[in-house]
Enzyme design. Structure first.
Site, PDB file in Angstrom:
ATOM      1  N   ASP A  74       1.054  -1.456   0.020  1.00 25.44           N
ATOM      2  CA  ASP A  74       0.088   0.004   0.172  1.00 25.44           C
ATOM      3  C   ASP A  74       0.626   1.158  -0.169  1.00 25.44           C
ATOM      4  O   ASP A  74       2.209   1.311   0.187  1.00 25.44           O
ATOM      5  CB  ASP A  74      -1.130  -0.278   1.369  1.00 25.44           C
ATOM      6  CG  ASP A  74      -0.164   0.362   2.524  1.00 25.44           C
ATOM      7  OD1 ASP A  74       0.771  -0.992   2.835  1.00 25.44           O
ATOM      8  OD2 ASP A  74      -0.754   0.463   3.630  1.00 25.44           O
ATOM      9  N   ASP A 104       8.673   4.216  -1.202  1.00 21.80           N
ATOM     10  CA  ASP A 104       8.189   3.436  -0.052  1.00 21.80           C
ATOM     11  C   ASP A 104       6.924   2.447   0.152  1.00 21.80           C
ATOM     12  O   ASP A 104       5.194   3.211  -0.101  1.00 21.80           O
ATOM     13  CB  ASP A 104       7.965   4.385   1.174  1.00 21.80           C
ATOM     14  CG  ASP A 104       7.168   4.146   2.964  1.00 21.80           C
ATOM     15  OD1 ASP A 104       7.623   2.761   3.071  1.00 21.80           O
ATOM     16  OD2 ASP A 104       6.844   4.778   2.667  1.00 21.80           O
ATOM     17  N   GLU A 137       0.016  -1.358   5.789  1.00 19.37           N
ATOM     18  CA  GLU A 137       1.033  -0.781   6.376  1.00 19.37           C
ATOM     19  C   GLU A 137       1.108   0.745   6.835  1.00 19.37           C
ATOM     20  O   GLU A 137       1.428   1.172   8.065  1.00 19.37           O
ATOM     21  CB  GLU A 137       2.034  -1.065   5.669  1.00 19.37           C
ATOM     22  CG  GLU A 137       3.345  -1.196   7.320  1.00 19.37           C
ATOM     23  CD  GLU A 137       3.907   0.229   6.775  1.00 19.37           C
ATOM     24  OE1 GLU A 137       5.180   0.507   7.836  1.00 19.37           O
ATOM     25  OE2 GLU A 137       3.697   1.543   6.014  1.00 19.37           O
ATOM     26  N   HIS A 349       7.119   9.885   1.133  1.00 17.25           N
ATOM     27  CA  HIS A 349       5.143  10.172   1.262  1.00 17.25           C
ATOM     28  C   HIS A 349       5.449  11.846   0.461  1.00 17.25           C
ATOM     29  O   HIS A 349       4.486  12.575   1.449  1.00 17.25           O
ATOM     30  CB  HIS A 349       4.880  10.485   2.621  1.00 17.25           C
ATOM     31  CG  HIS A 349       4.678   8.927   3.787  1.00 17.25           C
ATOM     32  ND1 HIS A 349       3.880   9.116   4.967  1.00 17.25           N
ATOM     33  CD2 HIS A 349       5.093   7.654   3.335  1.00 17.25           C
ATOM     34  CE1 HIS A 349       3.746   7.706   4.760  1.00 17.25           C
ATOM     35  NE2 HIS A 349       4.603   6.564   3.961  1.00 17.25           N
TER      36      HIS A 349
END
Length: 373
Positions: A74, A104, A137, A349
């Site tokens: 995810d 990530d 996660e 992010h």
């Protein structure tokens, strides 16, 4: 949107781009899981289990050691950074994959999935493998697919060593800090500020606690040859009724990041000792205390034979992991675990998330060397 069928045996750089191109924001992992499942089931002699949108693939070649390769599928919400693109990094000029999850951690997942697919039936493989590609996660623990397996099917996670594809700049980041968060509420009595002696200023009471936090001197702790830095910090605070009113309540969240030589209970007791506010069951006069969140630290486990072999395969590039990751879930099962993946963690992010192609190739090559050593 329709996606092409996934081929897990393609170059790991191309597989990274293919995975980035699949929208898989947390709670929306079904599409990527639906694409990964048939790709895994097409590998001969491999057992595949699916739990929700979490996939577990295992070889059974009786090779002795079993290594767990885990990565989440995810991402956080998109920021105009899907689909992927490849080109030079504007700062370094390096050949780079840009896009959501490129750091990530779809690059790490790509390295792990490609190695699993190409080595599962290879005569060069020297360790059995378990590949875990899991959902949830990036959100609360209740949605974390790896945590679900720890609770419901821990035997699927058995192994001598677990590798988590969290971005680590291509280095081994061993263990992780523990974390806890407590809410401290100071209680007082409201009054007009012109007659403050009739009240009891809760903000002043809380301020004394915040000074203790500000004056705290954190430890640098060596655990299994690696140095972990602790930190105690106020992260949110709030108080106030009006500009002419003595507040009757003030609260703050205090976060303690602690080294792997402390248990959660030890870290909590240390926090309460520093704050001098009592405990949830026995708060000091004028205070209320709540435990908001806790997560255990993970020891490096680098003394284990499989970990020693991994360190050798990666050229001995090891450092302590700051922050908390899912390696702690393996440690709780008695399985040493490390973070090992491509990408700069500081880019996680971000709108400009990007991963150097060379790091993807390096991690994949070193992982392959370890699995065939």
């Amino acid at each position: 949107m329709e996606y092409k069928q996934l081929d897990l045996t393609v170059d790991p750089v191309q597989l990274t781009a293919d995975l980035v191109d699949i929208y898989s924001e947390s709670h929306h992992e079904k599409t990527i899981a639906d694409l990964l499942e048939p790709a895994l089931r097409s590998i001969p002699n491999v057992e595949v289990n699916r739990h929700g949108n979490t996939l577990v693939a295992r070889t059974h070649r009786d090779l002795g050691d079993r290594i767990v390769l885990a990565g989440h599928i995810d991402t956080v919400p998109p920021a105009d950074n899907v689909p992927s693109r490849r080109g030079p990094d504007p700062q370094t000029g390096e050949d780079t994959i840009f896009g959501l999850g490129s750091v990530d951690m779809k690059s790490g997942a790509a390295c792990y999935a490609q190695a699993f697919a190409t080595l599962a039936n290879s005569p060069e493989l020297t360790r059995d493998m378990t590949l875990v590609l899991y959902e949830g996660e990036e959100v609360a623990t209740e949605f974390n697919g790896l945590n679900h397996l720890v609770t419901s099917d821990p035997k699927l996670l058995d192994g001598k060593l677990a590798l988590l594809g969290e971005p680590s700049g291509g280095l081994i980041e061993a263990g992780c800090q523990g974390t806890l968060r407590v809410k401290v509420t100071a209680l007082g009595k409201r009054a007009h500020s012109a007659r403050s002696w009739l009240g009891d200023n809760a903000l002043h009471r809380l301020a004394r606690v915040l000074v203790r936090v500000a004056d705290y001197e954190p430890r640098d702790v060596e655990v299994d040859g690696l140095t972990y830095k602790e930190g105690l910090n106020a992260v949110i605070a709030e108080s106030g009724v009006a500009t002419n009113t003595i507040p009757d309540e003030a609260w703050a969240f205090i976060n303690f990041r602690f080294a792997p030589d402390r248990s959660v209970d030890e870290a909590l007791q240390h926090t309460f000792d520093v704050l001098q506010v009592g405990t949830p069951d026995a708060p000091a006069e004028g205070f209320a205390v709540e435990i908001d969140d806790t997560a255990a630290a993970a020891r490096p486990g680098l003394d284990q034979p499989a970990a020693v072999s991994l360190v050798k395969a990666t050229g001995g590039n090891v450092r302590a992991k700051y922050g908390w990751t899912d390696v702690a879930r393996f440690t709780a099962l008695g399985i040493p675990a490390v973070n090992f993946g491509p990408g700069d963690p500081s880019l996680c992010h971000t709108r400009d998330e990007r991963c150097p192609v060379a790091q993807i190739e390096q991690v994949h090559a070193q992982l392959t060397s370890f699995l065939t050593a």
